[in-house]
Write a protein that holds these residues in place. Sequence first.
Motif, PDB file in Angstrom:
ATOM      1  N   PHE A  53     132.497  68.143 -40.161  1.00  0.00           N
ATOM      2  CA  PHE A  53     131.655  67.535 -39.128  1.00  0.00           C
ATOM      3  C   PHE A  53     132.102  66.113 -38.789  1.00  0.00           C
ATOM      4  CE2 PHE A  53     127.558  66.242 -37.171  1.00  0.00           C
ATOM      5  CZ  PHE A  53     127.409  67.327 -36.301  1.00  0.00           C
ATOM      6  N   CYS A  54     132.641  65.393 -39.756  1.00  0.00           N
ATOM      7  CA  CYS A  54     133.193  64.055 -39.524  1.00  0.00           C
ATOM      8  C   CYS A  54     134.631  64.070 -40.038  1.00  0.00           C
ATOM      9  CB  CYS A  54     132.373  62.982 -40.234  1.00  0.00           C
ATOM     10  SG  CYS A  54     130.693  62.792 -39.582  1.00  0.00           S
ATOM     11  N   PRO A  55     135.550  64.612 -39.257  1.00  0.00           N
ATOM     12  CA  PRO A  55     136.905  64.871 -39.761  1.00  0.00           C
ATOM     13  C   PRO A  55     137.667  63.615 -40.157  1.00  0.00           C
ATOM     14  CG  PRO A  55     136.763  65.267 -37.385  1.00  0.00           C
ATOM     15  CD  PRO A  55     135.372  65.105 -37.867  1.00  0.00           C
ATOM     16  N   TRP A  56     137.233  62.443 -39.731  1.00  0.00           N
ATOM     17  CA  TRP A  56     137.922  61.220 -40.143  1.00  0.00           C
ATOM     18  C   TRP A  56     137.810  60.978 -41.662  1.00  0.00           C
ATOM     19  CZ3 TRP A  56     133.640  61.007 -36.761  1.00  0.00           C
ATOM     20  CH2 TRP A  56     132.437  60.581 -37.341  1.00  0.00           C
ATOM     21  N   ASN A  57     136.865  61.667 -42.316  1.00  0.00           N
ATOM     22  CA  ASN A  57     136.714  61.540 -43.761  1.00  0.00           C
ATOM     23  C   ASN A  57     137.578  62.523 -44.544  1.00  0.00           C
ATOM     24  OD1 ASN A  57     134.781  59.458 -43.984  1.00  0.00           O
ATOM     25  ND2 ASN A  57     133.120  60.891 -43.513  1.00  0.00           N
ATOM     26  N   ALA A  58     138.043  63.558 -43.887  1.00  0.00           N
ATOM     27  CA  ALA A  58     138.726  64.637 -44.598  1.00  0.00           C
ATOM     28  C   ALA A  58     140.075  64.165 -45.146  1.00  0.00           C
ATOM     29  CB  ALA A  58     138.914  65.829 -43.674  1.00  0.00           C
ATOM     30  N   LEU A  99     121.112  71.888 -29.714  1.00  0.00           N
ATOM     31  CA  LEU A  99     120.605  70.562 -29.390  1.00  0.00           C
ATOM     32  C   LEU A  99     120.612  69.645 -30.619  1.00  0.00           C
ATOM     33  CD1 LEU A  99     119.400  68.604 -27.419  1.00  0.00           C
ATOM     34  CD2 LEU A  99     117.176  69.690 -27.722  1.00  0.00           C
ATOM     35  N   LEU A 100     120.137  70.153 -31.762  1.00  0.00           N
ATOM     36  CA  LEU A 100     120.138  69.328 -32.965  1.00  0.00           C
ATOM     37  C   LEU A 100     121.567  68.953 -33.354  1.00  0.00           C
ATOM     38  CD1 LEU A 100     118.691  67.998 -35.340  1.00  0.00           C
ATOM     39  CD2 LEU A 100     118.807  70.189 -36.549  1.00  0.00           C
ATOM     40  N   THR A 101     122.472  69.907 -33.301  1.00  0.00           N
ATOM     41  CA  THR A 101     123.870  69.621 -33.629  1.00  0.00           C
ATOM     42  C   THR A 101     124.423  68.535 -32.726  1.00  0.00           C
ATOM     43  OG1 THR A 101     124.224  71.865 -34.449  1.00  0.00           O
ATOM     44  CG2 THR A 101     126.183  70.613 -33.814  1.00  0.00           C
ATOM     45  N   GLY A 102     124.099  68.621 -31.423  1.00  0.00           N
ATOM     46  CA  GLY A 102     124.573  67.613 -30.485  1.00  0.00           C
ATOM     47  C   GLY A 102     124.041  66.225 -30.805  1.00  0.00           C
ATOM     48  N   MET A 103     122.761  66.142 -31.189  1.00  0.00           N
ATOM     49  CA  MET A 103     122.188  64.834 -31.526  1.00  0.00           C
ATOM     50  C   MET A 103     122.793  64.299 -32.821  1.00  0.00           C
ATOM     51  SD  MET A 103     118.182  64.892 -30.355  1.00  0.00           S
ATOM     52  CE  MET A 103     117.677  66.182 -31.505  1.00  0.00           C
ATOM     53  N   MET A 104     123.002  65.169 -33.814  1.00  0.00           N
ATOM     54  CA  MET A 104     123.610  64.721 -35.061  1.00  0.00           C
ATOM     55  C   MET A 104     125.057  64.267 -34.833  1.00  0.00           C
ATOM     56  SD  MET A 104     121.350  64.898 -37.536  1.00  0.00           S
ATOM     57  CE  MET A 104     120.274  64.201 -36.261  1.00  0.00           C
ATOM     58  N   ARG A 105     125.775  64.969 -33.971  1.00  0.00           N
ATOM     59  CA  ARG A 105     127.145  64.568 -33.638  1.00  0.00           C
ATOM     60  C   ARG A 105     127.153  63.181 -33.004  1.00  0.00           C
ATOM     61  NH1 ARG A 105     130.766  65.673 -35.540  1.00  0.00           N
ATOM     62  NH2 ARG A 105     130.851  63.424 -35.771  1.00  0.00           N
TER      63      ARG A 105
END
Length: 409
Positions: A328-333, A93-99
């Motif tokens: 977690f935010c692959p657009w930064n990779a 649940l926390l992962t989903g909210m952070m996503r």
Amino acid sequence: MVTALRVLQQDNWDEWYDNLIRAFGGAPESAEERALWRELTERDRSIGAWDGDRCVGTAGAFSFRLTVPGGAAVPAAGVTMVSVAATHRRRGLLTGMMRRQLDDVRSWGEPLAVLTASEPVIYGRFGYGTATHHVNAEIDTTRVRLTVPPGTDAVRLRYAKPADALDACEAVYAQLVPRRPGMVARIPGWEQLWLLDPESERDGASPLQCVLAERDGEVVGFVRFRIKGDWEAAGPKGTVVVSDLEALDAPAHAALWRFLFDLDLTSRIDARRRPLDEPWLHLVSDVRRCSLLVRDSLHLRLVDVGGALEARTYQAPVDVVFEVEDAFCPWNAGRWRLTGDAKGASCDRTTDAADLALSVRELGAAYLGGVSLAALGAAGLVREVRQGALAEAAVGFGSAVAPWLPHGF
């Protein structure tokens, strides 16, 4: 089973907030504090997790502007009010909210997300690095003396009612915000937090008191504090509990601290969440008897690597290619070339060979200049690909003053 993540609606705020309070132990807040947080909650930037008609998770994001090296006020999502019901742990649940939240922050065009963590272990896996620290002090004023700089005696101090002095205090704070990375410009309404003073939350101390520092009729500093009285057989041993203290220059700063040291019927000052480089640390006669404790404070994440690195300046010229890992935010990779100095910076995608390799978490930790890239390299968290690149970048990323977050959110 959790069925939905939804933007917070006004009619759901009480249940949403009750879930938050329960997750943090369930101790009730005063009616005035609850009412103020209701007013400050940015509902269109807050989400709730719902299992049927029950709220089982919360997360919000204030629309802050954060000072970065160079003095710019950069849009930053102030992540707050994050909770998961104990009945719904270990379900992602926390992962989903952070996503969901980081996707939203990116869509809002905000290059940074920041938070203060109830437990530091929680947020690293989502790319947050510890970017600022603060110091807590318990000063034994019976054993420690304060030496003050020239001009201190020219500062006039006077008591004022906290509500009456609020505008003057906020004006001082506003002048200080551009001077130090990590400070947050106050959103309208936030100034009211400093007037919250329910008796149930004083822990036996006095009502909030305020003293203004003035020079030539202008307010140049202030302190808000409480006195917690105590006695022993030998006499009084009260504590001065400092809420906040701000000053525009060295004499005003010293005058306010000298006032706190000299308060009758007290033998200790309890000051929390102070800057690591606060001037009084160099004015005391015995720093060991100040019982200093350093704690993590602001945790920072780069939501847009290029935009964030361009938003700040660099105290020495930098020209470095970062290989950034961000699962977690692959657009930064990928690889980014940062070129900058004290006047400005550019940061763009590149296919050039990497000079340094690191994760977005380490980049966030170093972003405000309070954590050295070289120290992270010594810990094995930054890999130097081109010899000499780490030292060059570490100098450029530094800050002349320690970054500091004055208050939580």
